[in-house]
Design a protein around this motif. Structure first.
Motif, PDB file in Angstrom:
ATOM      1  N   GLU A 153      28.906  25.498  46.546  1.00 19.48           N
ATOM      2  CA  GLU A 153      27.984  26.582  46.201  1.00 19.48           C
ATOM      3  C   GLU A 153      28.665  27.632  45.325  1.00 19.48           C
ATOM      4  OE1 GLU A 153      26.565  28.120  49.868  1.00 19.48           O
ATOM      5  OE2 GLU A 153      25.454  26.300  50.426  1.00 19.48           O
ATOM      6  N   GLU A 154      29.912  27.939  45.627  1.00 18.11           N
ATOM      7  CA  GLU A 154      30.644  28.963  44.873  1.00 18.11           C
ATOM      8  C   GLU A 154      30.884  28.521  43.432  1.00 18.11           C
ATOM      9  OE1 GLU A 154      32.877  32.681  44.607  1.00 18.11           O
ATOM     10  OE2 GLU A 154      31.239  31.880  45.803  1.00 18.11           O
ATOM     11  N   ILE A 155      31.251  27.275  43.239  1.00 15.06           N
ATOM     12  CA  ILE A 155      31.496  26.762  41.886  1.00 15.06           C
ATOM     13  C   ILE A 155      30.207  26.801  41.066  1.00 15.06           C
ATOM     14  CG2 ILE A 155      32.062  24.672  40.579  1.00 15.06           C
ATOM     15  CD1 ILE A 155      34.025  23.974  42.882  1.00 15.06           C
ATOM     16  N   THR A 156      29.092  26.420  41.689  1.00 13.33           N
ATOM     17  CA  THR A 156      27.804  26.466  40.993  1.00 13.33           C
ATOM     18  C   THR A 156      27.456  27.883  40.575  1.00 13.33           C
ATOM     19  OG1 THR A 156      27.025  24.541  42.258  1.00 13.33           O
ATOM     20  CG2 THR A 156      25.360  25.903  41.183  1.00 13.33           C
ATOM     21  N   ALA A 157      27.656  28.838  41.481  1.00  6.39           N
ATOM     22  CA  ALA A 157      27.346  30.237  41.179  1.00  6.39           C
ATOM     23  C   ALA A 157      28.260  30.793  40.089  1.00  6.39           C
ATOM     24  CB  ALA A 157      27.474  31.074  42.443  1.00  6.39           C
ATOM     25  N   GLU A 158      29.538  30.460  40.143  1.00  3.25           N
ATOM     26  CA  GLU A 158      30.487  30.968  39.156  1.00  3.25           C
ATOM     27  C   GLU A 158      30.199  30.378  37.776  1.00  3.25           C
ATOM     28  OE1 GLU A 158      32.657  33.290  39.337  1.00  3.25           O
ATOM     29  OE2 GLU A 158      32.537  33.682  41.484  1.00  3.25           O
TER      30      GLU A 158
ATOM     31  N   GLU B 293      39.968  46.040  23.374  1.00  7.02           N
ATOM     32  CA  GLU B 293      38.743  45.682  24.091  1.00  7.02           C
ATOM     33  C   GLU B 293      38.469  44.189  23.964  1.00  7.02           C
ATOM     34  OE1 GLU B 293      37.075  47.322  26.102  1.00  7.02           O
ATOM     35  OE2 GLU B 293      36.979  49.449  25.607  1.00  7.02           O
ATOM     36  N   LYS B 294      38.685  43.646  22.768  1.00  6.34           N
ATOM     37  CA  LYS B 294      38.489  42.212  22.557  1.00  6.34           C
ATOM     38  C   LYS B 294      39.517  41.407  23.355  1.00  6.34           C
ATOM     39  CE  LYS B 294      36.471  42.650  17.926  1.00  6.34           C
ATOM     40  NZ  LYS B 294      36.613  42.308  16.495  1.00  6.34           N
ATOM     41  N   LEU B 295      40.738  41.914  23.424  1.00  6.85           N
ATOM     42  CA  LEU B 295      41.763  41.240  24.215  1.00  6.85           C
ATOM     43  C   LEU B 295      41.354  41.208  25.686  1.00  6.85           C
ATOM     44  CD1 LEU B 295      45.585  41.552  23.839  1.00  6.85           C
ATOM     45  CD2 LEU B 295      44.575  41.749  26.104  1.00  6.85           C
ATOM     46  N   SER B 296      40.785  42.317  26.173  1.00  4.18           N
ATOM     47  CA  SER B 296      40.322  42.363  27.560  1.00  4.18           C
ATOM     48  C   SER B 296      39.178  41.377  27.784  1.00  4.18           C
ATOM     49  CB  SER B 296      39.880  43.778  27.918  1.00  4.18           C
ATOM     50  OG  SER B 296      39.366  43.834  29.232  1.00  4.18           O
ATOM     51  N   ASP B 297      38.265  41.284  26.827  1.00  5.23           N
ATOM     52  CA  ASP B 297      37.166  40.320  26.934  1.00  5.23           C
ATOM     53  C   ASP B 297      37.704  38.890  26.994  1.00  5.23           C
ATOM     54  OD1 ASP B 297      35.318  42.372  26.832  1.00  5.23           O
ATOM     55  OD2 ASP B 297      34.965  42.182  24.672  1.00  5.23           O
ATOM     56  N   PHE B 298      38.646  38.611  26.106  1.00  8.18           N
ATOM     57  CA  PHE B 298      39.244  37.269  26.078  1.00  8.18           C
ATOM     58  C   PHE B 298      39.930  36.970  27.407  1.00  8.18           C
ATOM     59  CE2 PHE B 298      42.728  34.356  25.526  1.00  8.18           C
ATOM     60  CZ  PHE B 298      42.223  33.356  24.698  1.00  8.18           C
ATOM     61  N   SER B 299      40.714  37.915  27.892  1.00  6.51           N
ATOM     62  CA  SER B 299      41.441  37.722  29.141  1.00  6.51           C
ATOM     63  C   SER B 299      40.481  37.545  30.318  1.00  6.51           C
ATOM     64  CB  SER B 299      42.374  38.906  29.397  1.00  6.51           C
ATOM     65  OG  SER B 299      43.139  38.712  30.568  1.00  6.51           O
ATOM     66  N   THR B 300      39.374  38.290  30.301  1.00 13.36           N
ATOM     67  CA  THR B 300      38.375  38.179  31.369  1.00 13.36           C
ATOM     68  C   THR B 300      37.765  36.789  31.392  1.00 13.36           C
ATOM     69  OG1 THR B 300      37.854  40.545  31.244  1.00 13.36           O
ATOM     70  CG2 THR B 300      36.200  39.106  32.256  1.00 13.36           C
ATOM     71  N   ASN B 301      37.381  36.295  30.231  1.00 13.51           N
ATOM     72  CA  ASN B 301      36.764  34.969  30.150  1.00 13.51           C
ATOM     73  C   ASN B 301      37.752  33.870  30.520  1.00 13.51           C
ATOM     74  OD1 ASN B 301      34.302  36.074  29.247  1.00 13.51           O
ATOM     75  ND2 ASN B 301      34.978  36.035  27.119  1.00 13.51           N
ATOM     76  N   TYR B 302      38.991  34.019  30.070  1.00 12.18           N
ATOM     77  CA  TYR B 302      39.979  32.984  30.365  1.00 12.18           C
ATOM     78  C   TYR B 302      40.357  32.994  31.844  1.00 12.18           C
ATOM     79  CZ  TYR B 302      44.182  30.124  30.100  1.00 12.18           C
ATOM     80  OH  TYR B 302      45.116  29.136  30.305  1.00 12.18           O
ATOM     81  N   GLU B 303      40.479  34.187  32.414  1.00  6.67           N
ATOM     82  CA  GLU B 303      40.798  34.286  33.841  1.00  6.67           C
ATOM     83  C   GLU B 303      39.680  33.685  34.677  1.00  6.67           C
ATOM     84  OE1 GLU B 303      41.122  35.606  37.854  1.00  6.67           O
ATOM     85  OE2 GLU B 303      39.465  36.089  36.491  1.00  6.67           O
ATOM     86  N   HIS B 304      38.433  33.946  34.270  1.00  7.49           N
ATOM     87  CA  HIS B 304      37.289  33.390  34.999  1.00  7.49           C
ATOM     88  C   HIS B 304      37.286  31.872  34.926  1.00  7.49           C
ATOM     89  CE1 HIS B 304      32.661  33.492  35.785  1.00  7.49           C
ATOM     90  NE2 HIS B 304      33.361  33.135  36.860  1.00  7.49           N
ATOM     91  N   SER B 305      37.595  31.333  33.748  1.00  6.03           N
ATOM     92  CA  SER B 305      37.683  29.882  33.584  1.00  6.03           C
ATOM     93  C   SER B 305      38.779  29.293  34.471  1.00  6.03           C
ATOM     94  CB  SER B 305      37.940  29.541  32.119  1.00  6.03           C
ATOM     95  OG  SER B 305      38.119  28.150  31.936  1.00  6.03           O
ATOM     96  N   ALA B 306      39.924  29.981  34.526  1.00  7.74           N
ATOM     97  CA  ALA B 306      41.028  29.511  35.364  1.00  7.74           C
ATOM     98  C   ALA B 306      40.652  29.573  36.841  1.00  7.74           C
ATOM     99  CB  ALA B 306      42.273  30.356  35.097  1.00  7.74           C
ATOM    100  N   TYR B 307      39.867  30.580  37.227  1.00  7.11           N
ATOM    101  CA  TYR B 307      39.429  30.718  38.614  1.00  7.11           C
ATOM    102  C   TYR B 307      38.511  29.562  39.012  1.00  7.11           C
ATOM    103  CZ  TYR B 307      37.015  32.646  42.689  1.00  7.11           C
ATOM    104  OH  TYR B 307      36.480  32.830  43.937  1.00  7.11           O
ATOM    105  N   ILE B 308      37.597  29.190  38.122  1.00  5.64           N
ATOM    106  CA  ILE B 308      36.700  28.074  38.402  1.00  5.64           C
ATOM    107  C   ILE B 308      37.490  26.774  38.523  1.00  5.64           C
ATOM    108  CG2 ILE B 308      34.805  26.689  37.465  1.00  5.64           C
ATOM    109  CD1 ILE B 308      33.686  29.230  36.211  1.00  5.64           C
ATOM    110  N   CYS B 309      38.468  26.586  37.661  1.00  6.00           N
ATOM    111  CA  CYS B 309      39.325  25.393  37.739  1.00  6.00           C
ATOM    112  C   CYS B 309      40.081  25.342  39.059  1.00  6.00           C
ATOM    113  CB  CYS B 309      40.309  25.360  36.571  1.00  6.00           C
ATOM    114  SG  CYS B 309      39.543  25.004  34.972  1.00  6.00           S
ATOM    115  N   LEU B 310      40.516  26.502  39.533  1.00  2.39           N
ATOM    116  CA  LEU B 310      41.206  26.557  40.819  1.00  2.39           C
ATOM    117  C   LEU B 310      40.273  26.154  41.958  1.00  2.39           C
ATOM    118  CD1 LEU B 310      43.634  27.321  42.600  1.00  2.39           C
ATOM    119  CD2 LEU B 310      42.792  29.674  42.587  1.00  2.39           C
ATOM    120  N   LEU B 311      39.030  26.650  41.932  1.00  2.00           N
ATOM    121  CA  LEU B 311      38.056  26.284  42.966  1.00  2.00           C
ATOM    122  C   LEU B 311      37.782  24.781  42.945  1.00  2.00           C
ATOM    123  CD1 LEU B 311      35.412  29.161  42.683  1.00  2.00           C
ATOM    124  CD2 LEU B 311      37.297  28.967  44.298  1.00  2.00           C
TER     125      LEU B 311
END
Length: 267
Positions: free
Chosen positions: A81-86, A239-257
């Motif tokens: 369920e968490e992976i689907t939501a993320e 700001e763009k660096l923060s956006d990039f880091s946010t998206n990449y961190e989120h992608s890495a989090y989903i891969c971890l799940l």
């Protein structure tokens, strides 16, 4: 006399054969009756007993690995369920390979941005681990009834290396927290600040001198910030660096799940 003896022997042989035949017929008759009556002769019963399958014996062997525990099953159900939501909340599916003229290189949690301008090479390095926080302030109260939660953003500390030949001018920078008060008369609202600055030849080592940004002369600090802006590292870029880091961190989090789910399911 000899003829009489031979005749008697022949009669005994015939009688023996007759008796043997009668016994054989009797055995056959008994077997037929036994089969007809549903009972088995000792020979048939013995043969049947030898051919009957062995009875099942209960063992105390531990259950197979694929029989997961309750905790594992509940964990897998939640992860599904968490992976689907993320994935539904994921804004960027594909991580870009370039950011404002900087080439992107990914190595696990490490990110390197590189750009060459004339005789200079500008390299920016950061790590997305432990960089996520909420955009809401501590004083802001989240309305549980509306289920509205602040967006999670990644604001990593980053290293900027400006390389000319064998010399490197290096900055350690970090994002300024929203809770930090702005000094009176300060017309700037910087997104990031300089934590440390150093300069060295060749490879960096612990013996190289570095100075903290908060002890620099105020005017020198502003000039260095202007210098970085001329190199393309402005508030907008941060700001763009923060956006990039946010998206990449989120992608890495989903891969971890997903990896955790596969690890739990795998026998």
């Amino acid at each position: 006399m000899n003829c009489l003896i031979r005749a008697a022997a022949q009669l005994r042989g015939v009688a023996g054969l007759a008796v043997a035949g009668a016994e054989a017929r009797g055995v056959a008759l008994r077997r037929g009756l036994a089969l007809a009556s549903g009972t088995r002769s000792p020979l048939v019963a013995a043969t049947s007993t030898l051919r009957s399958p062995l009875p099942l014996v209960a063992t105390s062997a531990p259950p197979a690995r694929f029989m997961h525990s309750k905790g594992e099953r509940e964990l897998v159900e939640f992860l599904t369920e968490e992976i689907t939501a993320e994935r539904k909340a994921q804004k960027v599916k594909n991580i870009p390979t370039e950011l404002d003229g900087f080439k992107v290189q990914l190595n696990g949690a490490e990110v390197t941005l590189t750009k060459k301008v004339d005789s200079e090479t500008i390299s920016i390095n950061f790590n997305v681990n432990h960089t996520v926080d909420s955009e809401s302030s501590d004083d802001e109260v989240v309305d549980a009834d509306k289920e509205e939660f602040a967006e999670m953003r990644s604001r990593p500390q980053f290293e900027i290396d400006i390389i000319r030949g064998d010399a490197t001018l290096s900055f350690t920078c970090s994002f300024i927290q929203d809770t930090q008060p702005v000094q009176e008369g300060d017309g700037y609202n910087d997104v990031f600040g300089i934590d440390e600055i150093t300069m060295y030849q060749g490879e960096w080592n612990d013996k190289i001198y570095a100075v903290a940004g908060d002890v620099l002369d105020g005017y020198l600090y502003d000039l260095l910030m202007n210098y970085l802006e001329e190199k393309g590292i402005s508030n907008e870029f941060a700001e763009k660096l923060s956006d990039f880091s946010t998206n990449y961190e989120h992608s890495a989090y989903i891969c971890l799940l997903e990896s955790l789910s596969k690890f739990t399911v795998k026998p």
